[in-house]
Design a protein around this motif. Structure first.
Motif, PDB file in Angstrom:
ATOM      1  N   UNK A  64     -14.564   5.588 -17.040  1.00  0.00           N
ATOM      2  CA  UNK A  64     -14.094   4.249 -16.976  1.00  0.00           C
ATOM      3  C   UNK A  64     -12.863   4.391 -18.018  1.00  0.00           C
ATOM      4  N   UNK A  65     -11.845   3.543 -17.504  1.00  0.00           N
ATOM      5  CA  UNK A  65     -10.731   3.253 -18.275  1.00  0.00           C
ATOM      6  C   UNK A  65      -9.804   2.262 -17.583  1.00  0.00           C
ATOM      7  N   UNK A  66      -8.901   2.025 -18.263  1.00  0.00           N
ATOM      8  CA  UNK A  66      -8.116   0.520 -17.912  1.00  0.00           C
ATOM      9  C   UNK A  66      -6.922   1.224 -17.166  1.00  0.00           C
ATOM     10  N   UNK A  67      -6.767   0.878 -16.111  1.00  0.00           N
ATOM     11  CA  UNK A  67      -5.355   1.239 -15.115  1.00  0.00           C
ATOM     12  C   UNK A  67      -4.154   1.086 -15.947  1.00  0.00           C
ATOM     13  N   UNK A  68      -3.933   0.048 -16.752  1.00  0.00           N
ATOM     14  CA  UNK A  68      -2.797  -0.182 -17.297  1.00  0.00           C
ATOM     15  C   UNK A  68      -2.635   0.586 -18.792  1.00  0.00           C
ATOM     16  N   UNK A  69      -3.536   1.650 -18.908  1.00  0.00           N
ATOM     17  CA  UNK A  69      -3.321   2.230 -20.374  1.00  0.00           C
ATOM     18  C   UNK A  69      -4.411   3.226 -20.411  1.00  0.00           C
ATOM     19  N   UNK A  70      -4.179   4.424 -19.929  1.00  0.00           N
ATOM     20  CA  UNK A  70      -5.109   5.433 -19.883  1.00  0.00           C
ATOM     21  C   UNK A  70      -4.321   6.644 -20.234  1.00  0.00           C
ATOM     22  N   UNK A  71      -4.985   7.571 -20.827  1.00  0.00           N
ATOM     23  CA  UNK A  71      -4.685   9.119 -20.949  1.00  0.00           C
ATOM     24  C   UNK A  71      -5.218   9.985 -20.101  1.00  0.00           C
ATOM     25  N   UNK A  72      -4.741  10.618 -18.971  1.00  0.00           N
ATOM     26  CA  UNK A  72      -5.218  11.371 -18.080  1.00  0.00           C
ATOM     27  C   UNK A  72      -5.715  12.629 -18.697  1.00  0.00           C
ATOM     28  N   UNK A  73      -4.930  13.054 -19.497  1.00  0.00           N
ATOM     29  CA  UNK A  73      -5.172  14.358 -20.112  1.00  0.00           C
ATOM     30  C   UNK A  73      -6.402  14.262 -20.956  1.00  0.00           C
ATOM     31  N   UNK A  74      -6.856  13.141 -21.768  1.00  0.00           N
ATOM     32  CA  UNK A  74      -8.137  13.121 -22.521  1.00  0.00           C
ATOM     33  C   UNK A  74      -9.134  12.988 -21.506  1.00  0.00           C
ATOM     34  N   UNK A  75      -8.762  11.943 -20.441  1.00  0.00           N
ATOM     35  CA  UNK A  75      -9.983  11.632 -19.472  1.00  0.00           C
ATOM     36  C   UNK A  75     -10.453  12.812 -18.606  1.00  0.00           C
ATOM     37  N   UNK A  76      -9.482  13.509 -18.111  1.00  0.00           N
ATOM     38  CA  UNK A  76      -9.735  14.447 -17.068  1.00  0.00           C
ATOM     39  C   UNK A  76      -9.409  15.786 -17.378  1.00  0.00           C
ATOM     40  N   UNK A  77      -8.555  16.176 -18.446  1.00  0.00           N
ATOM     41  CA  UNK A  77      -8.315  17.528 -18.925  1.00  0.00           C
ATOM     42  C   UNK A  77      -6.935  17.881 -18.114  1.00  0.00           C
ATOM     43  N   UNK A  78      -6.406  16.854 -17.689  1.00  0.00           N
ATOM     44  CA  UNK A  78      -5.032  17.503 -16.755  1.00  0.00           C
ATOM     45  C   UNK A  78      -4.112  16.041 -17.036  1.00  0.00           C
ATOM     46  N   UNK A  79      -2.519  16.170 -17.197  1.00  0.00           N
ATOM     47  CA  UNK A  79      -1.844  14.739 -17.355  1.00  0.00           C
ATOM     48  C   UNK A  79      -1.560  14.429 -15.881  1.00  0.00           C
ATOM     49  N   UNK A  80      -1.251  15.223 -15.025  1.00  0.00           N
ATOM     50  CA  UNK A  80      -0.824  14.918 -13.702  1.00  0.00           C
ATOM     51  C   UNK A  80      -1.525  15.519 -12.570  1.00  0.00           C
ATOM     52  N   UNK A  81      -1.402  14.921 -11.286  1.00  0.00           N
ATOM     53  CA  UNK A  81      -2.188  15.128 -10.264  1.00  0.00           C
ATOM     54  C   UNK A  81      -1.207  15.029  -8.887  1.00  0.00           C
ATOM     55  N   UNK A  82      -1.534  16.133  -7.970  1.00  0.00           N
ATOM     56  CA  UNK A  82      -0.557  16.208  -6.896  1.00  0.00           C
ATOM     57  C   UNK A  82      -0.491  14.801  -6.086  1.00  0.00           C
ATOM     58  N   UNK A  83      -1.551  14.183  -5.956  1.00  0.00           N
ATOM     59  CA  UNK A  83      -1.646  12.667  -5.400  1.00  0.00           C
ATOM     60  C   UNK A  83      -2.242  11.758  -6.237  1.00  0.00           C
ATOM     61  N   UNK A  84      -1.533  10.609  -6.220  1.00  0.00           N
ATOM     62  CA  UNK A  84      -2.211   9.494  -7.111  1.00  0.00           C
ATOM     63  C   UNK A  84      -2.200   8.094  -6.095  1.00  0.00           C
ATOM     64  N   UNK A  85      -3.089   7.559  -6.115  1.00  0.00           N
ATOM     65  CA  UNK A  85      -2.942   6.582  -4.977  1.00  0.00           C
ATOM     66  C   UNK A  85      -3.915   5.101  -5.583  1.00  0.00           C
ATOM     67  N   UNK A  86      -3.376   3.861  -5.296  1.00  0.00           N
ATOM     68  CA  UNK A  86      -3.926   2.770  -5.425  1.00  0.00           C
ATOM     69  C   UNK A  86      -4.218   2.082  -4.123  1.00  0.00           C
ATOM     70  N   UNK A  87      -5.409   1.641  -3.927  1.00  0.00           N
ATOM     71  CA  UNK A  87      -6.042   0.940  -2.634  1.00  0.00           C
ATOM     72  C   UNK A  87      -6.448  -0.565  -3.151  1.00  0.00           C
ATOM     73  N   UNK A  88      -5.848  -1.629  -2.807  1.00  0.00           N
ATOM     74  CA  UNK A  88      -6.019  -2.751  -3.028  1.00  0.00           C
ATOM     75  C   UNK A  88      -6.420  -3.060  -4.482  1.00  0.00           C
ATOM     76  N   UNK A  89      -5.633  -2.624  -5.210  1.00  0.00           N
ATOM     77  CA  UNK A  89      -5.995  -2.510  -6.762  1.00  0.00           C
ATOM     78  C   UNK A  89      -5.056  -3.340  -7.543  1.00  0.00           C
ATOM     79  N   UNK A  90      -3.759  -3.100  -7.306  1.00  0.00           N
ATOM     80  CA  UNK A  90      -2.638  -3.946  -8.039  1.00  0.00           C
ATOM     81  C   UNK A  90      -2.870  -5.291  -7.659  1.00  0.00           C
ATOM     82  N   UNK A  91      -3.289  -5.549  -6.718  1.00  0.00           N
ATOM     83  CA  UNK A  91      -3.360  -7.320  -6.662  1.00  0.00           C
ATOM     84  C   UNK A  91      -4.489  -7.984  -7.648  1.00  0.00           C
TER      85      UNK A  91
END
Length: 214
Positions: free
Chosen positions: A105-132
């Motif tokens: 659980x996290x807010x898309x506008x303000x999250x720390x991926x390293x804290x949440x998942x143990x890594x700061x970046x990912x090979x692929x990131x995607x949004x699907x009908x989220x930004x609207x």
């Protein structure tokens, strides 16, 4: 800086209120009008053993589809709605993918991926009908770009620019009931994030898709 607990609770409660009941039939109903999701999944550039993050993962439908299409991928998802995540966890467990899909659980506008998942970046990131659905959607888009070590891909409602006016009015009125607002400057916003960007209207502008490559 991470979002305060108060703001997180407020935004999450808003989403929980919207989807408390809808989450039980969300996937069945949305397949008829959330067009382009499977196209996005098919075009993800996932390297062998690569990592994929979905921002706004909802019921987990997309992550399960990604897991099946890319069996070596490591999958991560975040959503602000605990109600949706409850459904996502159940769906992931039912699909036998609990060992491959990590949900937080996290807010898309303000999250720390390293804290949440143990890594700061990912090979692929995607949004699907989220930004609207996100009021500060540009902040969410910037967060996604920061987490994308390879590609950032999105699909969402477009401006229906080649569809009849009556259809556009009806769709907008219906979407507003769910706090959904198609973003007229979506393409411009993603183009500001980098030079290697491709954008494409789909289905006569019903949906818009875009990809940012590092």
């Amino acid at each position: 800086m991470m979002m305060t607990a108060t703001a997180m609770t407020g935004n999450g409660a808003r989403m929980d209120a919207i989807y408390a009941r809808q989450r039980h039939f969300y996937d069945l109903s949305r397949k008829y009008y959330l067009l382009g999701r499977d196209r996005l999944i098919a075009q993800l550039d996932v390297p062998l053993g690569g990592s994929v993050l979905e921002i706004g993962c909802g019921t987990g439908r997309n992550l399960i589809a990604v897991a099946r299409r890319y069996p070596e991928a490591r999958l991560f998802g975040l959503d602000i709605s605990e109600a949706m995540l409850e459904t996502a966890r159940a769906n992931v467990a039912r699909a036998g993918l609990g060992a491959r899909i990590v949900l937080k659980q996290a807010d898309a506008t303000n999250f720390d991926a390293a804290i949440l998942f143990g890594q700061a970046q990912f090979d692929c990131v995607f949004f699907s009908y989220t930004l609207s659905m996100i009021p500060d959607w540009k902040a969410a888009l910037a967060q996604g770009a920061a987490a994308a070590g390879g590609t950032l891909t999105l699909v969402d409602f477009g401006q229906q620019e080649r569809l009849p006016q009556w259809f556009r009015r009806g769709l907008r009125a219906w979407l507003a009931k769910f706090d959904v607002e198609p973003r007229a400057d979506l393409f411009a916003a993603i183009e500001e994030l980098g030079n290697c960007v491709s954008t494409m209207p789909l289905y006569r502008g019903y949906a818009w898709s875009a990809k940012l490559s590092r």
